[in-house]
Design a protein around this motif. Structure first.
Motif, mmCIF file in Angstrom:
data_model
loop_
_atom_site.group_PDB
_atom_site.id
_atom_site.type_symbol
_atom_site.label_atom_id
_atom_site.label_comp_id
_atom_site.label_asym_id
_atom_site.label_seq_id
_atom_site.Cartn_x
_atom_site.Cartn_y
_atom_site.Cartn_z
ATOM 1 N N HIS A 3 67.710 -92.873 -28.926
ATOM 2 C CA HIS A 3 67.775 -92.415 -27.542
ATOM 3 C C HIS A 3 68.558 -93.476 -26.803
ATOM 4 O O HIS A 3 68.090 -94.592 -26.649
ATOM 5 C CB HIS A 3 66.383 -92.308 -26.913
ATOM 6 C CG HIS A 3 65.478 -91.380 -27.627
ATOM 7 N ND1 HIS A 3 65.586 -90.017 -27.515
ATOM 8 C CD2 HIS A 3 64.445 -91.613 -28.467
ATOM 9 C CE1 HIS A 3 64.649 -89.449 -28.257
ATOM 10 N NE2 HIS A 3 63.948 -90.391 -28.848
ATOM 11 N N GLU A 154 57.290 -88.225 -15.912
ATOM 12 C CA GLU A 154 56.407 -87.268 -16.588
ATOM 13 C C GLU A 154 56.713 -85.834 -16.186
ATOM 14 O O GLU A 154 56.657 -84.922 -16.999
ATOM 15 C CB GLU A 154 54.946 -87.574 -16.250
ATOM 16 C CG GLU A 154 54.415 -88.830 -16.891
ATOM 17 C CD GLU A 154 53.013 -89.166 -16.409
ATOM 18 O OE1 GLU A 154 52.367 -88.319 -15.742
ATOM 19 O OE2 GLU A 154 52.561 -90.283 -16.682
ATOM 20 N N HIS A 155 57.034 -85.628 -14.919
ATOM 21 C CA HIS A 155 57.215 -84.272 -14.416
ATOM 22 C C HIS A 155 58.657 -83.781 -14.485
ATOM 23 O O HIS A 155 58.908 -82.604 -14.277
ATOM 24 C CB HIS A 155 56.686 -84.161 -12.982
ATOM 25 C CG HIS A 155 55.210 -84.349 -12.917
ATOM 26 N ND1 HIS A 155 54.316 -83.384 -13.331
ATOM 27 C CD2 HIS A 155 54.454 -85.406 -12.527
ATOM 28 C CE1 HIS A 155 53.085 -83.828 -13.186
ATOM 29 N NE2 HIS A 155 53.135 -85.053 -12.707
ATOM 30 N N ASP A 157 60.784 -84.680 -17.169
ATOM 31 C CA ASP A 157 61.253 -85.124 -18.483
ATOM 32 C C ASP A 157 62.422 -84.291 -19.002
ATOM 33 O O ASP A 157 63.432 -84.830 -19.444
ATOM 34 C CB ASP A 157 60.096 -85.107 -19.481
ATOM 35 C CG ASP A 157 60.461 -85.777 -20.786
ATOM 36 O OD1 ASP A 157 61.084 -86.858 -20.741
ATOM 37 O OD2 ASP A 157 60.132 -85.225 -21.853
ATOM 38 N N GLN A 158 62.323 -82.977 -18.962
ATOM 39 C CA GLN A 158 63.399 -82.133 -19.484
ATOM 40 C C GLN A 158 64.666 -82.306 -18.659
ATOM 41 O O GLN A 158 65.761 -82.387 -19.201
ATOM 42 C CB GLN A 158 62.980 -80.657 -19.515
ATOM 43 C CG GLN A 158 64.017 -79.762 -20.149
ATOM 44 C CD GLN A 158 64.349 -80.160 -21.591
ATOM 45 O OE1 GLN A 158 63.454 -80.348 -22.403
ATOM 46 N NE2 GLN A 158 65.626 -80.306 -21.907
ATOM 47 N N TRP A 159 64.523 -82.360 -17.343
ATOM 48 C CA TRP A 159 65.686 -82.539 -16.478
ATOM 49 C C TRP A 159 66.373 -83.873 -16.775
ATOM 50 O O TRP A 159 67.589 -83.939 -16.893
ATOM 51 C CB TRP A 159 65.268 -82.470 -15.002
ATOM 52 C CG TRP A 159 66.427 -82.583 -14.067
ATOM 53 C CD1 TRP A 159 67.268 -81.586 -13.672
ATOM 54 C CD2 TRP A 159 66.896 -83.778 -13.431
ATOM 55 N NE1 TRP A 159 68.228 -82.079 -12.815
ATOM 56 C CE2 TRP A 159 68.021 -83.431 -12.652
ATOM 57 C CE3 TRP A 159 66.470 -85.097 -13.431
ATOM 58 C CZ2 TRP A 159 68.717 -84.354 -11.895
ATOM 59 C CZ3 TRP A 159 67.171 -86.026 -12.671
ATOM 60 C CH2 TRP A 159 68.283 -85.640 -11.913
ATOM 61 N N THR A 161 66.232 -85.565 -19.581
ATOM 62 C CA THR A 161 66.835 -85.458 -20.908
ATOM 63 C C THR A 161 68.177 -84.745 -20.832
ATOM 64 O O THR A 161 69.170 -85.191 -21.422
ATOM 65 C CB THR A 161 65.882 -84.714 -21.868
ATOM 66 O OG1 THR A 161 64.672 -85.460 -21.971
ATOM 67 C CG2 THR A 161 66.497 -84.546 -23.244
ATOM 68 N N ASP A 162 68.226 -83.639 -20.088
ATOM 69 C CA ASP A 162 69.488 -82.914 -19.915
ATOM 70 C C ASP A 162 70.536 -83.781 -19.230
ATOM 71 O O ASP A 162 71.710 -83.770 -19.603
ATOM 72 C CB ASP A 162 69.271 -81.631 -19.108
ATOM 73 C CG ASP A 162 68.423 -80.599 -19.848
ATOM 74 O OD1 ASP A 162 68.227 -80.747 -21.076
ATOM 75 O OD2 ASP A 162 67.957 -79.653 -19.179
ATOM 76 N N THR A 165 71.896 -86.367 -21.661
ATOM 77 C CA THR A 165 72.797 -85.715 -22.613
ATOM 78 C C THR A 165 74.156 -85.479 -21.968
ATOM 79 O O THR A 165 75.204 -85.740 -22.578
ATOM 80 C CB THR A 165 72.186 -84.384 -23.098
ATOM 81 O OG1 THR A 165 70.934 -84.658 -23.719
ATOM 82 C CG2 THR A 165 73.109 -83.679 -24.069
#
Length: 180
Positions: A3, A154-155, A157-159, A161-162, A165
């Motif tokens: 990562h 925590e809230h 996380d996906q955003w 990560t995107d 990337t």
């Protein structure tokens, strides 16, 4: 697994970090491929340890205690070796080095750095931090800000990560472009 926190100011290239560290580490140090997390200040290497054998009637508390004991034993028994390896990694990549271990469902990180971060906040933002301090959630504004960052992490996380990337893709495109 690697990562990499994409940054615009990497002073030393880190593209080969996970592979180089995997080659440096003894094959018997961990039971699975390492996880490498990199930001501009630190390289974190986390490896998996063999889960301890337990009785069939072991409680969750027994399992957690046994895993914690396995990680603690690993930390103490490999300290000198990990220090030697960390010195080589720090020299090559010009970042501090930290270690961690996974065992069963437990994870413990060793000697991770806490990097100071300077920010300017307006009154409304300072009041949020002061409320956290006054309520006892945090002992200081610094601790309150760290708490807020963890909560957002925590809230979102996906955003995040995107976003990381996408930043990595921008860096790849920049590297393929003409030299300035």
């Amino acid at each position: 697994m690697i990562h990499k926190q994409a940054t615009r100011s990497d002073s030393v290239p880190v593209d080969d970090t996970a592979a180089w560290i995997a080659g440096l580490l003894p094959d018997d140090l961990f039971t699975a491929p390492i996880e490498v997390v990199i930001d501009r200040d630190e390289i974190l290497v986390v490896g998996r340890l063999a889960a301890p054998t337990l009785a069939d009637d072991a409680t969750e508390a027994d399992i957690a205690a046994t895993e914690a004991g396995r990680i603690s034993g690993f930390r103490e028994n490999t300290r000198d070796q990990r220090i030697r390896l960390a010195r080589q990694i720090e020299h090559r990549y010009q970042r501090k080095m930290a270690w961690g271990a996974d065992c069963g469902g437990s994870r413990q990180l060793f000697s991770t750095i806490s990097a100071p971060v300077m920010t300017r906040l307006r009154q409304a933002e300072r009041q949020v931090l002061d409320t956290l301090v006054d309520s006892g959630v945090a002992r200081s504004r610094s601790e309150a800000l760290a708490w807020c960052v963890r909560l957002v992490g925590e809230h979102a996380d996906q955003w995040l990560t995107d976003l990381r990337t996408a930043m990595g893709s921008v860096d790849e495109l920049r590297q393929r472009g003409p030299e300035l």
